[in-house]
Design a protein around this motif. Structure first.
Motif, PDB file in Angstrom:
ATOM      1  N   MET A  32       1.272  -1.356   7.890  1.00  0.00           N
ATOM      2  CA  MET A  32       2.148  -1.420   9.064  1.00  0.00           C
ATOM      3  C   MET A  32       3.585  -1.080   8.692  1.00  0.00           C
ATOM      4  N   LEU A  33       4.190  -0.207   9.494  1.00  0.00           N
ATOM      5  CA  LEU A  33       5.584   0.166   9.306  1.00  0.00           C
ATOM      6  C   LEU A  33       6.486  -0.911   9.886  1.00  0.00           C
ATOM      7  N   LEU A  34       7.385  -1.431   9.058  1.00  0.00           N
ATOM      8  CA  LEU A  34       8.367  -2.402   9.516  1.00  0.00           C
ATOM      9  C   LEU A  34       9.764  -1.908   9.178  1.00  0.00           C
ATOM     10  N   VAL A  35      10.716  -2.331   9.988  1.00  0.00           N
ATOM     11  CA  VAL A  35      12.110  -1.973   9.760  1.00  0.00           C
ATOM     12  C   VAL A  35      12.916  -3.244   9.562  1.00  0.00           C
ATOM     13  N   LYS A  36      13.860  -3.176   8.629  1.00  0.00           N
ATOM     14  CA  LYS A  36      14.745  -4.316   8.363  1.00  0.00           C
ATOM     15  C   LYS A  36      16.087  -4.029   9.026  1.00  0.00           C
ATOM     16  N   LYS A  37      16.430  -4.880   9.990  1.00  0.00           N
ATOM     17  CA  LYS A  37      17.702  -4.744  10.688  1.00  0.00           C
ATOM     18  C   LYS A  37      18.812  -5.327   9.815  1.00  0.00           C
ATOM     19  N   PHE A  38      20.043  -5.136  10.239  1.00  0.00           N
ATOM     20  CA  PHE A  38      21.175  -5.601   9.455  1.00  0.00           C
ATOM     21  C   PHE A  38      21.373  -7.114   9.520  1.00  0.00           C
ATOM     22  N   ASP A  39      20.568  -7.799  10.369  1.00  0.00           N
ATOM     23  CA  ASP A  39      20.604  -9.269  10.352  1.00  0.00           C
ATOM     24  C   ASP A  39      19.658  -9.828   9.292  1.00  0.00           C
ATOM     25  N   GLY A  40      18.980  -8.930   8.551  1.00  0.00           N
ATOM     26  CA  GLY A  40      18.101  -9.339   7.464  1.00  0.00           C
ATOM     27  C   GLY A  40      16.660  -9.581   7.869  1.00  0.00           C
ATOM     28  N   ARG A 123       9.766   0.534   5.681  1.00  0.00           N
ATOM     29  CA  ARG A 123       8.660   0.797   4.767  1.00  0.00           C
ATOM     30  C   ARG A 123       7.358   0.239   5.321  1.00  0.00           C
ATOM     31  N   PHE A 124       6.270   0.719   4.738  1.00  0.00           N
ATOM     32  CA  PHE A 124       4.938   0.290   5.133  1.00  0.00           C
ATOM     33  C   PHE A 124       4.515  -0.908   4.290  1.00  0.00           C
ATOM     34  N   PHE A 125       3.845  -1.878   4.964  1.00  0.00           N
ATOM     35  CA  PHE A 125       3.353  -3.078   4.306  1.00  0.00           C
ATOM     36  C   PHE A 125       1.854  -3.181   4.514  1.00  0.00           C
ATOM     37  N   GLY A 126       1.138  -3.544   3.457  1.00  0.00           N
ATOM     38  CA  GLY A 126      -0.304  -3.717   3.527  1.00  0.00           C
ATOM     39  C   GLY A 126      -0.692  -5.109   3.972  1.00  0.00           C
ATOM     40  N   VAL A 127      -1.992  -5.277   4.186  1.00  0.00           N
ATOM     41  CA  VAL A 127      -2.553  -6.572   4.563  1.00  0.00           C
ATOM     42  C   VAL A 127      -2.170  -7.603   3.503  1.00  0.00           C
ATOM     43  N   GLY A 128      -1.682  -8.760   3.955  1.00  0.00           N
ATOM     44  CA  GLY A 128      -1.321  -9.840   3.047  1.00  0.00           C
ATOM     45  C   GLY A 128       0.015  -9.681   2.355  1.00  0.00           C
ATOM     46  N   SER A 129       0.746  -8.616   2.666  1.00  0.00           N
ATOM     47  CA  SER A 129       2.020  -8.409   1.966  1.00  0.00           C
ATOM     48  C   SER A 129       3.211  -8.272   2.909  1.00  0.00           C
ATOM     49  N   LEU A 130       3.080  -8.765   4.141  1.00  0.00           N
ATOM     50  CA  LEU A 130       4.205  -8.685   5.072  1.00  0.00           C
ATOM     51  C   LEU A 130       5.346  -9.565   4.580  1.00  0.00           C
ATOM     52  N   PRO A 131       6.592  -9.162   4.819  1.00  0.00           N
ATOM     53  CA  PRO A 131       7.731  -9.967   4.363  1.00  0.00           C
ATOM     54  C   PRO A 131       7.801 -11.296   5.110  1.00  0.00           C
ATOM     55  N   VAL A 132       8.369 -12.304   4.468  1.00  0.00           N
ATOM     56  CA  VAL A 132       8.458 -13.630   5.087  1.00  0.00           C
ATOM     57  C   VAL A 132       9.519 -13.704   6.178  1.00  0.00           C
ATOM     58  N   ASN A 133      10.534 -12.893   6.094  1.00  0.00           N
ATOM     59  CA  ASN A 133      11.619 -12.971   7.079  1.00  0.00           C
ATOM     60  C   ASN A 133      11.394 -12.015   8.255  1.00  0.00           C
ATOM     61  N   LEU A 134      10.203 -12.153   8.867  1.00  0.00           N
ATOM     62  CA  LEU A 134       9.885 -11.381  10.070  1.00  0.00           C
ATOM     63  C   LEU A 134      10.584 -11.992  11.278  1.00  0.00           C
ATOM     64  N   ASN A 135      10.968 -11.151  12.211  1.00  0.00           N
ATOM     65  CA  ASN A 135      11.454 -11.602  13.500  1.00  0.00           C
ATOM     66  C   ASN A 135      10.377 -12.520  14.096  1.00  0.00           C
TER      67      ASN A 135
END
Length: 151
Positions: A32-40, A123-135
């Motif tokens: 899954m493609l995720l984007v990191k905004k400037f709020d982190g 960047r793209f994230f695989g199953v089980g590796s999504l970042p903890v600071n998700l919206n």
């Protein structure tokens, strides 16, 4: 001046209801493609719909503007609305969003590159590796609609 700025010149900081699109983009490895905004915080590419633009057009435009990736066919996932979408910006503008969420694995072109304006990282994230600071809204959406990602 854009549509939202025109509205703000009339209503000031009072709450508005704004419509937007978000797109969960998956590559051929089902990441899954995720984007990191400037709020982190991380989320899916997306933003508000412009006058005369369809929700699908807005979703494709936002993916391209924020990430450099071009996508084709979109599939409706859900609509997110309600109290949990309330936002108050640093400039005191307030709004509630109605966000139409799509998914796609139809990447038709482009090169992955964050815009540096709204997005600092993509960047793209695989199953089980999504970042903890998700919206938080994205966390809820992933749990409900993409449970294989293990949140």
């Amino acid at each position: 001046m854009g549509y939202i700025e025109d509205l703000r010149s009339i209503v000031g900081h009072r709450p508005l209801i704004l419509s937007g699109s978000g797109v969960a983009v998956f590559n051929h490895e089902d990441e899954m493609l995720l984007v990191k905004k400037f709020d982190g915080r991380w989320g899916i590419p997306g933003g508000f719909i412009e006058l005369g633009e369809s929700a699908e057009e807005a979703g494709r435009r936002e993916v391209f503007e924020e990430t450099g990736i071009e996508v084709g066919k979109l599939e409706l996932v859900t609509v997110i609305s309600g109290q949990q979408t309330y936002a108050k910006l640093k400039n005191k503008d307030e709004y509630y969003s109605v966000t139409i969420v799509y998914k796609t694995n139809d990447i038709v072109g482009g090169i992955l590159k964050p815009d540096g304006i709204e997005v600092q990282e993509a960047r793209f994230f695989g199953v089980g590796s999504l970042p903890v600071n998700l919206n938080p809204l994205i966390t809820s959406m992933v749990k409900q609609y993409f449970p294989k990602f293990g949140l």
